[in-house]
Motif scaffolding. Structure first.
Motif, PDB file in Angstrom:
ATOM      1  N   VAL A 100       0.843  -1.270   0.006  1.00 43.11           N
ATOM      2  CA  VAL A 100      -0.049   0.121   0.120  1.00 43.11           C
ATOM      3  C   VAL A 100       0.751   1.138   0.067  1.00 43.11           C
ATOM      4  N   GLN A 101       1.852   1.138   0.794  1.00 46.14           N
ATOM      5  CA  GLN A 101       2.576   2.313   1.123  1.00 46.14           C
ATOM      6  C   GLN A 101       3.639   2.612  -0.240  1.00 46.14           C
ATOM      7  N   ARG A 102       4.400   1.552  -0.796  1.00 38.84           N
ATOM      8  CA  ARG A 102       5.059   1.503  -1.870  1.00 38.84           C
ATOM      9  C   ARG A 102       4.015   2.000  -3.349  1.00 38.84           C
ATOM     10  N   ASP A 103       2.976   1.338  -3.275  1.00 41.59           N
ATOM     11  CA  ASP A 103       2.094   2.042  -4.520  1.00 41.59           C
ATOM     12  C   ASP A 103       1.771   3.461  -4.344  1.00 41.59           C
ATOM     13  N   PHE A 104       1.671   3.798  -3.264  1.00 40.17           N
ATOM     14  CA  PHE A 104       1.193   5.235  -3.103  1.00 40.17           C
ATOM     15  C   PHE A 104       2.217   6.356  -3.548  1.00 40.17           C
ATOM     16  N   ALA A 105       3.169   5.941  -3.626  1.00 44.66           N
ATOM     17  CA  ALA A 105       4.562   6.856  -3.932  1.00 44.66           C
ATOM     18  C   ALA A 105       4.955   6.565  -5.531  1.00 44.66           C
ATOM     19  N   ARG A 106       4.453   5.414  -5.919  1.00 44.07           N
ATOM     20  CA  ARG A 106       5.146   5.057  -7.256  1.00 44.07           C
ATOM     21  C   ARG A 106       5.089   5.912  -8.371  1.00 44.07           C
ATOM     22  N   ALA A 107       3.717   6.557  -8.621  1.00 42.91           N
ATOM     23  CA  ALA A 107       3.642   7.406  -9.859  1.00 42.91           C
ATOM     24  C   ALA A 107       4.323   8.640  -9.603  1.00 42.91           C
ATOM     25  N   ALA A 108       4.087   9.463  -8.621  1.00 47.01           N
ATOM     26  CA  ALA A 108       4.226  10.725  -8.341  1.00 47.01           C
ATOM     27  C   ALA A 108       5.112  11.072  -7.164  1.00 47.01           C
ATOM     28  N   GLY A 109       5.819  10.102  -6.613  1.00 46.81           N
ATOM     29  CA  GLY A 109       6.514  10.278  -5.367  1.00 46.81           C
ATOM     30  C   GLY A 109       5.701  10.536  -4.370  1.00 46.81           C
ATOM     31  N   GLY A 110       6.345  11.085  -3.298  1.00 51.52           N
ATOM     32  CA  GLY A 110       5.601  11.488  -2.253  1.00 51.52           C
ATOM     33  C   GLY A 110       6.491  11.767  -0.770  1.00 51.52           C
ATOM     34  N   GLY A 118      12.251   5.179   6.057  1.00 50.66           N
ATOM     35  CA  GLY A 118      13.627   5.218   5.290  1.00 50.66           C
ATOM     36  C   GLY A 118      14.570   3.868   5.704  1.00 50.66           C
ATOM     37  N   THR A 119      13.984   2.935   6.611  1.00 48.33           N
ATOM     38  CA  THR A 119      14.825   1.736   6.623  1.00 48.33           C
ATOM     39  C   THR A 119      14.196   0.712   5.908  1.00 48.33           C
ATOM     40  N   VAL A 120      12.981   0.588   5.745  1.00 47.53           N
ATOM     41  CA  VAL A 120      12.436  -0.721   5.197  1.00 47.53           C
ATOM     42  C   VAL A 120      11.620  -0.371   3.937  1.00 47.53           C
ATOM     43  N   ILE A 121      10.436   0.700   4.059  1.00 45.90           N
ATOM     44  CA  ILE A 121       9.539   0.808   3.016  1.00 45.90           C
ATOM     45  C   ILE A 121      10.387   1.700   1.685  1.00 45.90           C
ATOM     46  N   PHE A 122      11.021   2.563   1.989  1.00 41.94           N
ATOM     47  CA  PHE A 122      11.910   3.264   0.906  1.00 41.94           C
ATOM     48  C   PHE A 122      13.360   3.466   1.430  1.00 41.94           C
ATOM     49  N   ALA A 174      10.702   0.866  19.327  1.00 42.15           N
ATOM     50  CA  ALA A 174      12.110   0.557  18.979  1.00 42.15           C
ATOM     51  C   ALA A 174      12.488  -0.844  19.533  1.00 42.15           C
ATOM     52  N   GLY A 175      11.808  -1.299  20.257  1.00 40.58           N
ATOM     53  CA  GLY A 175      12.365  -2.574  20.716  1.00 40.58           C
ATOM     54  C   GLY A 175      11.783  -3.798  19.900  1.00 40.58           C
ATOM     55  N   ARG A 176      10.751  -3.864  19.142  1.00 38.67           N
ATOM     56  CA  ARG A 176      10.100  -4.823  18.205  1.00 38.67           C
ATOM     57  C   ARG A 176      11.222  -5.493  17.493  1.00 38.67           C
ATOM     58  N   ALA A 177      10.923  -6.813  16.819  1.00 38.39           N
ATOM     59  CA  ALA A 177      11.951  -7.354  16.015  1.00 38.39           C
ATOM     60  C   ALA A 177      11.703  -7.139  14.750  1.00 38.39           C
ATOM     61  N   VAL A 178      10.503  -6.490  14.201  1.00 40.30           N
ATOM     62  CA  VAL A 178      10.197  -6.217  12.899  1.00 40.30           C
ATOM     63  C   VAL A 178      10.202  -4.765  12.607  1.00 40.30           C
ATOM     64  N   ALA A 179      10.916  -4.309  11.676  1.00 41.97           N
ATOM     65  CA  ALA A 179      11.051  -2.972  11.522  1.00 41.97           C
ATOM     66  C   ALA A 179      10.895  -1.784  12.548  1.00 41.97           C
ATOM     67  N   PRO A 180      11.944  -1.991  13.488  1.00 45.54           N
ATOM     68  CA  PRO A 180      11.762  -1.116  14.882  1.00 45.54           C
ATOM     69  C   PRO A 180      11.987   0.495  14.243  1.00 45.54           C
ATOM     70  N   LEU A 181      11.612   1.182  15.282  1.00 41.27           N
ATOM     71  CA  LEU A 181      11.742   2.669  14.953  1.00 41.27           C
ATOM     72  C   LEU A 181      13.156   2.731  15.235  1.00 41.27           C
ATOM     73  N   LYS A 182      13.870   3.599  14.204  1.00 37.26           N
ATOM     74  CA  LYS A 182      15.218   4.031  14.220  1.00 37.26           C
ATOM     75  C   LYS A 182      15.546   4.890  13.095  1.00 37.26           C
ATOM     76  N   ALA A 183      16.758   5.607  13.230  1.00 37.99           N
ATOM     77  CA  ALA A 183      17.087   6.428  12.210  1.00 37.99           C
ATOM     78  C   ALA A 183      17.719   5.621  11.275  1.00 37.99           C
ATOM     79  N   ALA A 184      17.497   5.857  10.133  1.00 35.44           N
ATOM     80  CA  ALA A 184      18.508   4.983   8.846  1.00 35.44           C
ATOM     81  C   ALA A 184      19.865   5.638   8.902  1.00 35.44           C
ATOM     82  N   ALA A 185      20.871   4.973   8.554  1.00 38.72           N
ATOM     83  CA  ALA A 185      22.021   5.423   8.671  1.00 38.72           C
ATOM     84  C   ALA A 185      22.284   6.712   7.916  1.00 38.72           C
ATOM     85  N   ASP A 186      21.753   6.744   6.820  1.00 42.81           N
ATOM     86  CA  ASP A 186      21.721   8.103   6.015  1.00 42.81           C
ATOM     87  C   ASP A 186      20.710   9.106   6.137  1.00 42.81           C
TER      88      ASP A 186
END
Ligand code: CDP
Length: 216
Positions: A100-110, A118-122, A174-186
């Motif tokens: 759902v999230q990737r499709d949202f930005a596919r055509a025109a960005g977002g 920044g870590t998982v979706i894009f 931040a503590g969950r195993a999947v897609a935890p809250l954290k800043a992407a390295a970049d």
């Protein structure tokens, strides 16, 4: 042809991500998606169905989320804060919401705000911002957003309760195993403790211009 511009805005609860992301989208003419609403809608559906989101799989409800669900007026209440965070820790729920999230930005960005944009979706977003602030500043802002009486005699106690809830939710996110809250390295981290919403926008636009030069 250059890729459509995607701006990831991540950070802890009530850091001002939504305000910034909406303003950035307006300023740049990009579509805006508050991804927290997706998890809130799933949490809301679980509560409405009488299912404890801590004990039951929520993938069935995640599949049923409609655009109408995201417009409900009862998504920003404390019980849904908690339910959203609980369903968001389920891998099956996240897997359903990725497309759902990737499709949202596919055509025109977002511009998308959330926890894992920044870590998982894009992971290849041209611009990644991580918006943060102290728990005390975030609690005061969230309380001001939702308070029914700004002069309530027990306002400091109410704010302290909001702060405790934010801190607990951040720890879970931040503590969950999947897609935890954290800043992407970049990601570029912006601490908004001593900044107005306007100043945060100016800083973010500076980052966008520096990072996305040539892609828009
Ligand atoms: O507005 P606030 O920052 O309080 O929360 P939100 O962005 O609406 O997100 C509600 C909950 O959904 C968070 O506590 C996370 O557990 C979850 N969430 C997530 O896991 N991933 C996202 N991209 C967005 C939200």
């Amino acid at each position: 042809m250059s890729r459509a511009l995607v701006i990831a805005v991540d950070g802890p609860a009530a850091a001002g991500k939504g305000t910034l992301a909406r303003r950035l989208a307006d300023a740049l003419g990009l579509p805006y998606l508050d991804t927290g609403l997706l998890y809130r809608a799933v949490g809301r559906r679980m509560l409405d169905a009488g299912l404890d989101p801590a004990a039951h799989p929520a993938d069935e409800q995640a599949r049923r989320v409609t655009p109408e669900d995201l417009k409900r007026g009862d998504l920003r209440v404390p019980e849904v804060d908690r339910a959203a965070s609980l369903v968001a820790a389920q891998q099956a729920v996240r897997a359903i919401l990725v497309d759902v999230q990737r499709d949202f930005a596919r055509a025109a960005g977002g511009v998308l705000d959330g926890r894992d944009i920044g870590t998982v979706i894009f992971p290849d977003a041209q611009v990644k911002l991580f918006i943060t602030a102290s728990p005390a500043a975030r609690a005061r802002r969230r309380w001001e957003q939702l308070a029914t009486d700004l002069h309530a005699p027990d306002r400091e106690a109410q704010i302290a309760r909001v702060e405790a809830e934010l801190v607990a939710r951040d720890a879970a996110d931040a503590g969950r195993a999947v897609a935890p809250l954290k800043a992407a390295a970049d990601a570029v981290v912006i601490d908004t403790d001593h900044l107005t919403a306007e100043q945060v926008l100016v800083e973010a636009l500076r980052v966008v211009r520096a990072g996305a030069l040539g892609t828009v």
